[in-house]
Scaffold this active site. Structure first.
Site: not given
Ligand code: XUL
Ligand code: CO
Length: 478
Positions: A144, A338, A351
Site C-alpha cells: 500500500h 490473497d 489473516d
Molecule cells: C484487508 C486486506 C487488505 C488488502 C489490500 O482485509 O485484505 O490488506 O489485501 O488493501
Molecule cells: Co487482502
C-alpha cells in the site's frame, strides 16, 4: 501518570537495546547487486545475518528453515512450481505488522526498526524487504502507498515521500524481483472514516482520487502487473443514514476514472477488486465474488476488472475459499489470490498463514483449471500471531505457507492425473451428453418439446451423488 512514563522509558530502552544488538552481527549491504559473502560463500546480508538462503530439502527434512514441498524449478503438469505459484510477500503485514491488537501494545521489536515512521526508516525497511525476498526465494512483493512511505502534511509532501522510497525500491528490484501489485491505503486516516469513493463528503472522494492516481503511477513505474482495490471502508454501518444507491454509483464513477487514467498513462496491469463481507464496516459493498461480479456487470465494468480472492474473506462471507475462487473462475474473473486463512472458532479476519493441506488442494484444483493465475499470483496477505516474536518466525511462516500451497499443487496434480474424481463428475452429468441434453445446453429446447419428452419417458431414474466416494478419492491424494 508516573507509571505510564516509566513504561514508556522501558519501551524505549527496549528499542535501543534492540538497535544495539542489531548492530553487532557482520553486515553486508542489502543491495542485490552486491556479492558480499562469508567464508562459506553464502551471502548473509545485512538484516538477517543468522538466516541462510532458504533451499528445498525435501519432505524428510527436519530443518525449519528449508522447503519440504516447494521446489521452485520442479515441473508439475508441464509448468515450473514457481510459475504456478507466483508467490508474493505483503509489505504491510511482514514489515509493518506490529502484533498490536485492541487489547495490547505492539509485540514485535524487530532489530532494524528505530521506533519512528521517518523517511529514513522507510528506506531502511525497504532494504529489509528486499533482503527478505532474496533469502526466502520469493521474487514478487505487494504494497500500500502508506505502508512504504510516511504520510505527509499535504498531498504534495506525501507524494514526495512516496517518490523517494519508490526510487529506492526500483533500484533494489533490479532484474530479479518484480511488483505483483500496488494499492492505496484509503482506510486508516480519519478523512476516510465514512469511506473513500463512497464517502458522503465530496472532499474525501476528491482526496481519494488524488491518492489512487499517484499510487497507480508508482505501481506503473515499478512495473507492477496488477493494481488492487480492496474496499477499505466502502460500505455502511447503518442503512438509516446511508444512500446506498448513490454510494454505489459513486464507486462505479471512481472506477471509471481509474480505468481512464490507467489507459492514459499506458499502465497495462490488471485492475482487481478484492471482495470482503464485513470489517471494518458492518456491510462492505464488495461482499463476495458474486456480489462484486454483479456490481461490475451492472456498471459495464466487467471487462476491465478481475477479482483478488482472499481465503479469510471467503470464509467470513460464509463460503469456502474454494467456492470463491471457483465462482471467480467460472465468471472469467480469477485474477489473484490473497493466500491466508481464518480460524474456524474466531469470527474475524485473523489473516493467518494457510496451513491446511486440504484447503490448499481444493484451491489448487481451481487454479490448475484456470491455467494458473498470471499475471496474478499468490500474495501472502498473512501475519504472524501476536505471540510469535522472533525474526526467524517471519521466515518460518512464509516457508510453511509456501509449502502448504506447494503440497496442494502436488495433490491437485495427482487428482487430475489419476482422473477418477473427474470421471465421477463426468458420469453425474452424462445424461446431458445426449442429443436432447445438447439441445438444452444450446438453448434450443422449448417447454413444448420438453413436455413431450417427459410424457414419453415418464418418471426419471435419479442416480447417487457419490459424495462419500468423491471425498474418499480426495482424501487419498492428501
Ligand atoms: C484487508 C486486506 C487488505 C488488502 C489490500 O482485509 O485484505 O490488506 O489485501 O488493501
Ligand atoms: Co487482502
Amino acid at each position: 501518570m508516573k507509571s505510564a512514563k516509566f513504561l514508556l522509558l522501558l519501551f524505549s530502552l527496549n528499542i535501543v537495546s534492540n538497535i544495539v544488538t542489531a548492530a553487532a552481527p557482520p553486515t553486508c549491504p542489502a543491495d542485490i547487486g552486491s556479492d558480499c559473502a562469508t567464508d562459506s560463500g553464502e551471502w548473509t546480508g545485512e538484516f538477517f545475518p543468522g538466516i541462510p538462503k532458504i533451499k528445498y530439502e525435501g519432505p524428510s527434512s527436519k530443518n525449519p528453515l528449508s522447503f519440504k514441498w516447494y521446489n521452485a524449478e520442479e515441473e508439475i503438469l508441464g509448468k515450473k512450481m514457481k510459475d504456478w505459484m507466483r508467490f508474493s510477500v505483503a509489505f504491510w503485514h511482514t514489515f509493518r505488522g506490529t502484533g498490536g491488537d485492541p487489547f495490547g501494545a505492539p509485540t514485535k521489536m524487530w532489530p532494524w526498526e528505530d521506533g519512528t515512521n521517518s523517511l529514513a526508516m522507510a528506506k531502511r525497511r525497504m532494504r529489509v524487504n528486499f533482503e527478505f525476498l532474496e533469502k526466502i526465494g520469493v521474487d514478487k512483493w505487494c504494497f500500500h502507498d502508506r505502508d512504504i512511505a510516511p504520510d505527509g502534511k499535504t498531498i504534495e509532501e506525501s507524494n514526495a515521500n512516496l517518490d523517494e522510497v519508490v526510487a529506492l525500491a526500483k533500484e533494489l528490484q533490479g532484474k530479479k524481483i518484480s511488483l505483483l501489485w500496488g494499492t492505496s491505503q484509503l482506510f486508516v486516516h480519519p478523512r476516510y472514516m465514512h469511506g473513500a469513493a463512497t464517502s458522503p463528503e465530496l472532499g474525501t472522494y476528491v482526496y481519494a482520487a488524488a491518492q489512487v492516481k499517484k499510487a497507480m503511477e508508482v505501481t506503473h513505474y515499478l512495473g507492477g502487473e496488477n493494481y488492487v482495490f480492496w474496499g477499505g471502508r466502502e460500505g455502511y454501518q447503518s442503512l438509516l443514514n446511508t444512500d446506498m444507491e448513490r454510494e454505489l454509483d459513486h464507486m462505479a464513477r471512481f472506477f471509471e476514472a481509474a480505468i481512464a487514467y490507467k489507459k492514459k498513462i499506458g499502465f497495462n496491469g490488471t485492475l482487481l477488486i478484492e471482495p470482503k463481507p464485513q470489517e471494518p464496516t458492518k456491510h462492505q459493498y464488495d461482499w463476495d465474488a458474486a456480489t462484486a461480479a454483479n456490481f461490475l456487470r451492472k456498471y459495464g465494468l466487467i471487462d476491465e476488472f478481475k477479482l483478488n480472492i482472499e481465503c479469510n474473506h471467503a470464509t467470513l462471507s460464509g463460503h469456502s475459499c474454494h467456492h470463491e475462487v471457483e465462482t471467480a473462475r467460472i465468471n472469467g474473473l480469477l485474477g489473484n489470490i490473497d493466500a491466508n486463512t481464518g480460524d474456524p472458532q474466531v469470527g474475524w479476519d485473523t489473516d493467518q498463514f494457510m496451513m491446511d493441506v486440504g484447503e490448499a488442494t481444493l484451491v489448487m484444483l481451481t487454479v490448475i483449471k484456470n491455467g494458473g493465475l498470471a499475471p496474478g499470483g499468490f500474495n501472502f496477505d498473512a501475519k504472524l500471531r501476536r505471540e510469535s516474536t522472533d525474526v526467524e518466525d517471519l521466515f518460518i511462516a512464509h516457508i510453511a505457507g509456501m509449502d502448504t500451497l506447494a503440497r496442494g499443487l502436488r495433490n491437485a496434480a495427482k487428482l487430475i492425473e489419476d482422473g477418477s474424481l473427474g470421471e465421477l463428475v463426468r458420469k453425474r452429468y452424462q445424461s446431458f451428453d445426449t442429443e436432447l441434453g445438447a439441445q438444452i445446453e444450446a438453448g434450443k429446447a422449448d417447454f413444448e418439446l420438453l413436455e413431450k419428452k417427459a410424457i414419453e419417458w415418464g418418471e426419471p431414474k435419479v442416480g447417487s451423488a457419490k459424495q462419500e466416494l468423491a471425498e474418499m478419492i480426495f482424501q487419498s491424494a492428501l
